[in-house]
Design a protein around this motif. Sequence first.
Motif, PDB file in Angstrom:
ATOM      1  N   GLU A  76       0.845  -1.186   0.000  1.00  0.00           N
ATOM      2  CA  GLU A  76       0.000   0.000   0.000  1.00  0.00           C
ATOM      3  C   GLU A  76       0.881   1.236   0.000  1.00  0.00           C
ATOM      4  N   SER A  77       0.456   2.226  -0.798  1.00  0.00           N
ATOM      5  CA  SER A  77       1.234   3.454  -0.939  1.00  0.00           C
ATOM      6  C   SER A  77       0.578   4.644  -0.242  1.00  0.00           C
ATOM      7  N   GLY A  78      -0.653   4.473   0.221  1.00  0.00           N
ATOM      8  CA  GLY A  78      -1.388   5.582   0.811  1.00  0.00           C
ATOM      9  C   GLY A  78      -2.226   6.344  -0.200  1.00  0.00           C
ATOM     10  N   ARG A  79      -2.197   5.927  -1.460  1.00  0.00           N
ATOM     11  CA  ARG A  79      -2.992   6.588  -2.498  1.00  0.00           C
ATOM     12  C   ARG A  79      -4.315   5.845  -2.663  1.00  0.00           C
ATOM     13  N   GLU A  80      -5.402   6.596  -2.686  1.00  0.00           N
ATOM     14  CA  GLU A  80      -6.736   6.021  -2.855  1.00  0.00           C
ATOM     15  C   GLU A  80      -6.888   5.404  -4.235  1.00  0.00           C
ATOM     16  N   GLY A  81      -7.639   4.313  -4.304  1.00  0.00           N
ATOM     17  CA  GLY A  81      -7.964   3.698  -5.578  1.00  0.00           C
ATOM     18  C   GLY A  81      -6.819   2.967  -6.242  1.00  0.00           C
ATOM     19  N   ARG A  82      -5.770   2.673  -5.472  1.00  0.00           N
ATOM     20  CA  ARG A  82      -4.606   1.970  -6.015  1.00  0.00           C
ATOM     21  C   ARG A  82      -4.285   0.782  -5.123  1.00  0.00           C
ATOM     22  N   ALA A  83      -3.675  -0.212  -5.714  1.00  0.00           N
ATOM     23  CA  ALA A  83      -3.287  -1.407  -4.963  1.00  0.00           C
ATOM     24  C   ALA A  83      -2.215  -2.153  -5.751  1.00  0.00           C
ATOM     25  N   LYS A  84      -1.505  -3.011  -5.074  1.00  0.00           N
ATOM     26  CA  LYS A  84      -0.535  -3.879  -5.732  1.00  0.00           C
ATOM     27  C   LYS A  84      -0.556  -5.225  -5.022  1.00  0.00           C
ATOM     28  N   LEU A  85      -0.718  -6.282  -5.808  1.00  0.00           N
ATOM     29  CA  LEU A  85      -0.730  -7.654  -5.305  1.00  0.00           C
ATOM     30  C   LEU A  85       0.506  -8.391  -5.811  1.00  0.00           C
ATOM     31  N   PHE A  86       1.049  -9.284  -4.989  1.00  0.00           N
ATOM     32  CA  PHE A  86       2.226 -10.075  -5.362  1.00  0.00           C
ATOM     33  C   PHE A  86       1.903 -11.560  -5.295  1.00  0.00           C
ATOM     34  N   TYR A  87       2.431 -12.310  -6.274  1.00  0.00           N
ATOM     35  CA  TYR A  87       2.227 -13.756  -6.357  1.00  0.00           C
ATOM     36  C   TYR A  87       3.517 -14.431  -6.799  1.00  0.00           C
ATOM     37  N   ARG A  88       3.704 -15.666  -6.360  1.00  0.00           N
ATOM     38  CA  ARG A  88       4.812 -16.459  -6.890  1.00  0.00           C
ATOM     39  C   ARG A  88       4.304 -17.168  -8.137  1.00  0.00           C
ATOM     40  N   LEU A  89       5.202 -17.343  -9.082  1.00  0.00           N
ATOM     41  CA  LEU A  89       4.841 -18.049 -10.304  1.00  0.00           C
ATOM     42  C   LEU A  89       4.762 -19.546 -10.039  1.00  0.00           C
ATOM     43  N   PRO A  90       3.821 -20.246 -10.668  1.00  0.00           N
ATOM     44  CA  PRO A  90       3.783 -21.710 -10.548  1.00  0.00           C
ATOM     45  C   PRO A  90       5.093 -22.320 -11.060  1.00  0.00           C
ATOM     46  N   ARG A  91       5.481 -23.449 -10.497  1.00  0.00           N
ATOM     47  CA  ARG A  91       6.756 -24.093 -10.841  1.00  0.00           C
ATOM     48  C   ARG A  91       6.900 -24.357 -12.336  1.00  0.00           C
ATOM     49  N   GLU A  92       5.799 -24.720 -12.991  1.00  0.00           N
ATOM     50  CA  GLU A  92       5.877 -25.098 -14.400  1.00  0.00           C
ATOM     51  C   GLU A  92       6.021 -23.897 -15.348  1.00  0.00           C
ATOM     52  N   PHE A  93       5.924 -22.690 -14.833  1.00  0.00           N
ATOM     53  CA  PHE A  93       6.014 -21.490 -15.673  1.00  0.00           C
ATOM     54  C   PHE A  93       7.452 -21.083 -15.901  1.00  0.00           C
ATOM     55  N   GLN A  94       7.720 -20.634 -17.095  1.00  0.00           N
ATOM     56  CA  GLN A  94       8.951 -19.918 -17.387  1.00  0.00           C
ATOM     57  C   GLN A  94       8.639 -18.449 -17.128  1.00  0.00           C
ATOM     58  N   ALA A  95       9.423 -17.783 -16.319  1.00  0.00           N
ATOM     59  CA  ALA A  95       9.139 -16.385 -15.974  1.00  0.00           C
ATOM     60  C   ALA A  95       9.086 -15.503 -17.216  1.00  0.00           C
ATOM     61  N   ARG A 150       6.846 -13.132   2.958  1.00  0.00           N
ATOM     62  CA  ARG A 150       7.679 -14.342   2.952  1.00  0.00           C
ATOM     63  C   ARG A 150       6.901 -15.568   2.492  1.00  0.00           C
ATOM     64  N   ASN A 151       5.572 -15.414   2.336  1.00  0.00           N
ATOM     65  CA  ASN A 151       4.722 -16.541   1.971  1.00  0.00           C
ATOM     66  C   ASN A 151       3.741 -16.103   0.873  1.00  0.00           C
ATOM     67  N   LEU A 152       4.276 -15.851  -0.319  1.00  0.00           N
ATOM     68  CA  LEU A 152       3.437 -15.390  -1.419  1.00  0.00           C
ATOM     69  C   LEU A 152       2.511 -16.508  -1.889  1.00  0.00           C
ATOM     70  N   PRO A 153       1.251 -16.175  -2.142  1.00  0.00           N
ATOM     71  CA  PRO A 153       0.362 -17.173  -2.740  1.00  0.00           C
ATOM     72  C   PRO A 153       0.747 -17.397  -4.206  1.00  0.00           C
ATOM     73  N   GLU A 154       0.344 -18.529  -4.738  1.00  0.00           N
ATOM     74  CA  GLU A 154       0.609 -18.802  -6.150  1.00  0.00           C
ATOM     75  C   GLU A 154      -0.323 -17.971  -7.021  1.00  0.00           C
ATOM     76  N   LEU A 155       0.199 -17.524  -8.144  1.00  0.00           N
ATOM     77  CA  LEU A 155      -0.571 -16.749  -9.104  1.00  0.00           C
ATOM     78  C   LEU A 155      -1.811 -17.543  -9.509  1.00  0.00           C
ATOM     79  N   PRO A 156      -2.998 -16.952  -9.354  1.00  0.00           N
ATOM     80  CA  PRO A 156      -4.221 -17.674  -9.738  1.00  0.00           C
ATOM     81  C   PRO A 156      -4.179 -18.064 -11.217  1.00  0.00           C
ATOM     82  N   ALA A 157      -4.674 -19.253 -11.531  1.00  0.00           N
ATOM     83  CA  ALA A 157      -4.616 -19.785 -12.896  1.00  0.00           C
ATOM     84  C   ALA A 157      -5.290 -18.868 -13.906  1.00  0.00           C
ATOM     85  N   ASP A 158      -6.424 -18.263 -13.535  1.00  0.00           N
ATOM     86  CA  ASP A 158      -7.122 -17.401 -14.498  1.00  0.00           C
ATOM     87  C   ASP A 158      -6.320 -16.136 -14.802  1.00  0.00           C
ATOM     88  N   VAL A 159      -5.599 -15.612 -13.832  1.00  0.00           N
ATOM     89  CA  VAL A 159      -4.751 -14.439 -14.058  1.00  0.00           C
ATOM     90  C   VAL A 159      -3.494 -14.847 -14.828  1.00  0.00           C
TER      91      VAL A 159
END
Length: 177
Positions: A76-95, A150-159
Amino acid sequence: KSKVDASMDDGWNRRENAVIDPERVARWHGNVGLLLAFARVASIDIDDLAAARAWFMVQGVDLDAMLNAPDAVRIESGREGRAKLFYRLPREFQADAFLTRRILNTLGGDRRVILELRCAGKNGVSMQDVLPPSVHPITGQPYRWRGDWRNLPELPADVAELGLRHGAAARHHALHG
């Protein structure tokens, strides 16, 4: 030049210019960023929450569910209407297959960025996201973590599919014009 100096020049987002020494990072003063592709991390950078919500809905993705998931990791940056989410890539993905995709608001002709799906850039480079406790240039406030980085969720398949589809289209265009 040192690698720190090189980070301000062209090529800052190449693997060979990344600062990876934990002792050096621990002594760092000032803003810090994460080279997403090299860390196998993807982010969703939202600049217009209402428009991003509508865009994701058309794609069949519930943005509010992602933002409010119990395991969500956000900055969070303190700016309204903004957000940033972080995910780890699934193992089978090439970054480098998850190319950054910028979504523009095409209504009214203003073409503002409403969100970015971020990871790899073209030509083997990485995109970067600024991390806490870096200071936001507009608010003057430090960025803040929400959730356990330290515990990022995996990137959702639809995203993931949205980023991979974009990457395949971009590679096809580069190869075939």
